[in-house]
Design an enzyme around this catalytic site. Sequence first.
Site, PDB file in Angstrom:
ATOM      1  N   ASP A 117       0.816  -1.221   0.000  1.00  0.00           N
ATOM      2  CA  ASP A 117       0.000   0.000   0.000  1.00  0.00           C
ATOM      3  C   ASP A 117       0.851   1.273   0.000  1.00  0.00           C
ATOM      4  O   ASP A 117       0.585   2.212  -0.762  1.00  0.00           O
ATOM      5  CB  ASP A 117      -0.974   0.000   1.181  1.00  0.00           C
ATOM      6  CG  ASP A 117      -0.291  -0.185   2.533  1.00  0.00           C
ATOM      7  OD1 ASP A 117       0.785  -0.813   2.568  1.00  0.00           O
ATOM      8  OD2 ASP A 117      -0.815   0.302   3.541  1.00  0.00           O
TER       9      ASP A 117
ATOM     10  N   ASP B 128       1.300  -9.693   4.404  1.00  0.00           N
ATOM     11  CA  ASP B 128       0.124  -9.388   5.217  1.00  0.00           C
ATOM     12  C   ASP B 128      -1.197  -9.680   4.493  1.00  0.00           C
ATOM     13  O   ASP B 128      -2.236  -9.772   5.132  1.00  0.00           O
ATOM     14  CB  ASP B 128       0.125  -7.902   5.636  1.00  0.00           C
ATOM     15  CG  ASP B 128       1.390  -7.505   6.369  1.00  0.00           C
ATOM     16  OD1 ASP B 128       2.052  -8.389   6.927  1.00  0.00           O
ATOM     17  OD2 ASP B 128       1.714  -6.297   6.385  1.00  0.00           O
TER      18      ASP B 128
ATOM     19  N   ARG C 241       1.948 -26.028  29.310  1.00  0.00           N
ATOM     20  CA  ARG C 241       2.005 -24.564  29.251  1.00  0.00           C
ATOM     21  C   ARG C 241       0.976 -23.960  28.288  1.00  0.00           C
ATOM     22  O   ARG C 241       0.522 -24.614  27.354  1.00  0.00           O
ATOM     23  CB  ARG C 241       3.386 -24.115  28.765  1.00  0.00           C
ATOM     24  CG  ARG C 241       4.425 -24.143  29.849  1.00  0.00           C
ATOM     25  CD  ARG C 241       5.778 -23.814  29.280  1.00  0.00           C
ATOM     26  NE  ARG C 241       6.775 -23.777  30.335  1.00  0.00           N
ATOM     27  CZ  ARG C 241       8.085 -23.867  30.127  1.00  0.00           C
ATOM     28  NH1 ARG C 241       8.556 -23.996  28.909  1.00  0.00           N
ATOM     29  NH2 ARG C 241       8.911 -23.817  31.142  1.00  0.00           N
TER      30      ARG C 241
ATOM     31  N   MET D 110       2.947 -11.697  12.419  1.00  0.00           N
ATOM     32  CA  MET D 110       2.894 -10.382  11.749  1.00  0.00           C
ATOM     33  C   MET D 110       1.546 -10.139  11.065  1.00  0.00           C
ATOM     34  O   MET D 110       0.643 -10.966  11.148  1.00  0.00           O
ATOM     35  CB  MET D 110       4.033 -10.264  10.742  1.00  0.00           C
ATOM     36  CG  MET D 110       5.373  -9.940  11.356  1.00  0.00           C
ATOM     37  SD  MET D 110       6.609  -9.716  10.057  1.00  0.00           S
ATOM     38  CE  MET D 110       7.913  -8.913  10.971  1.00  0.00           C
TER      39      MET D 110
END
Length: 370
Positions: A120, A144, A179, A186
Amino acid sequence: MASASIRRVGVLTGGGDCPGLNAVIRAVVKTGIYQYGLEMVGIEDGYLGLIQNRMHLMTPEEVSNILTVGGTVLGACNKANPASFATWEDGKWVKRDVTDEVIDHCRQWQLDALVIIGGDGTMAGAAGLIERGMKIVGVPKTIDNDLPETDMTFGHDTAVATATDALDKIHTTASSHHRVMAMEIMGRYAGWLALRAGVASGADVILIPEIPFDMDVVAGKCLQRSKRGKRFTIIAVGEGAHPAGGEMIVDRVDESSPDPIRLGGVARYVADEVEKRTRLESRYIVLGHVQRGGTPTAFDRVLATMLAYNAVELLMAGRFGELSVLKDGKVDSVPIEAIAGKIKTVPLDPPLVRAAKAVGTCFGDGDDGT
Ligand code: F6P
């Protein structure tokens, strides 16, 4: 019909690097030289090379054997934008419009047109150059997958595979130690990467920016799993995820960048809060730039090659100002302005979120289908 006015074409990769950039460079350069007898000029380090006049003539040999290699042989830079270029002067960053210099450098190199590969921010820079009369076609890229007007950006599939592999791997250590493990993935302001990798690896909790989470719901899910005898909880956290009513967590502000915000820290926040509220031992992992590297998947190589070929075809047909995209599964084009500076986030209630909720995945919004 080929455009007679195009003889020399500059190629640049702007913004952050991503797997598949070399596949685009290879296809653009080879198609330009083999199909149209063009001279291809490689611009080094994205817009920085245009600003600093660093370019070189490219040969087919230079782009041979790079199809499978991550990164970009041309170099990249996610800080340079001709309309707002930052230099360090008297102890502070000063931003100037250097578009005139860029146009002058293009003239010196006798560039008739540019193929600009980027996201972008890079396309916003391209739109500024188009306004000044430059002939440009674009190819969208980003891990992304946050660009509108295209089904998918190349690089995303590889990054999803990398994040999925990492999530798969932490299952065993999480299980061995009883755990809760939160992995930060990202994606900036869009949750595509965390959502797809989370679903692919069967993460128990997926937190994305588009669905603000309630920490009590997330902690409750971990506790519920532990009480059911589950030895672990895996949380996939998009770096832009944030609690309802809260803000995204900013890791750093880079004043030299046109897009200065760098997100980071939410996985640590989530792991700490889960441990505080449940006493279940928790750890966090920040996957980071490993998601930007590596060999592109076959899907990304194919997509990159198709979009690159289409970009050269657009250029030679005189269709300047267009972006080569994948729309409804087909190669197509849209005006660069349609995506410049815009982002595509995960829509509310998409089929993938519904499917994940149906199998019990928690999105921290209290509606996890179980
Ligand atoms: O846009 C790609 C991306 O990797 C984002 O997912 C991430 O937020 C950002 O770039 C990181 O930028 P930098 O490489 O400047 O740290």
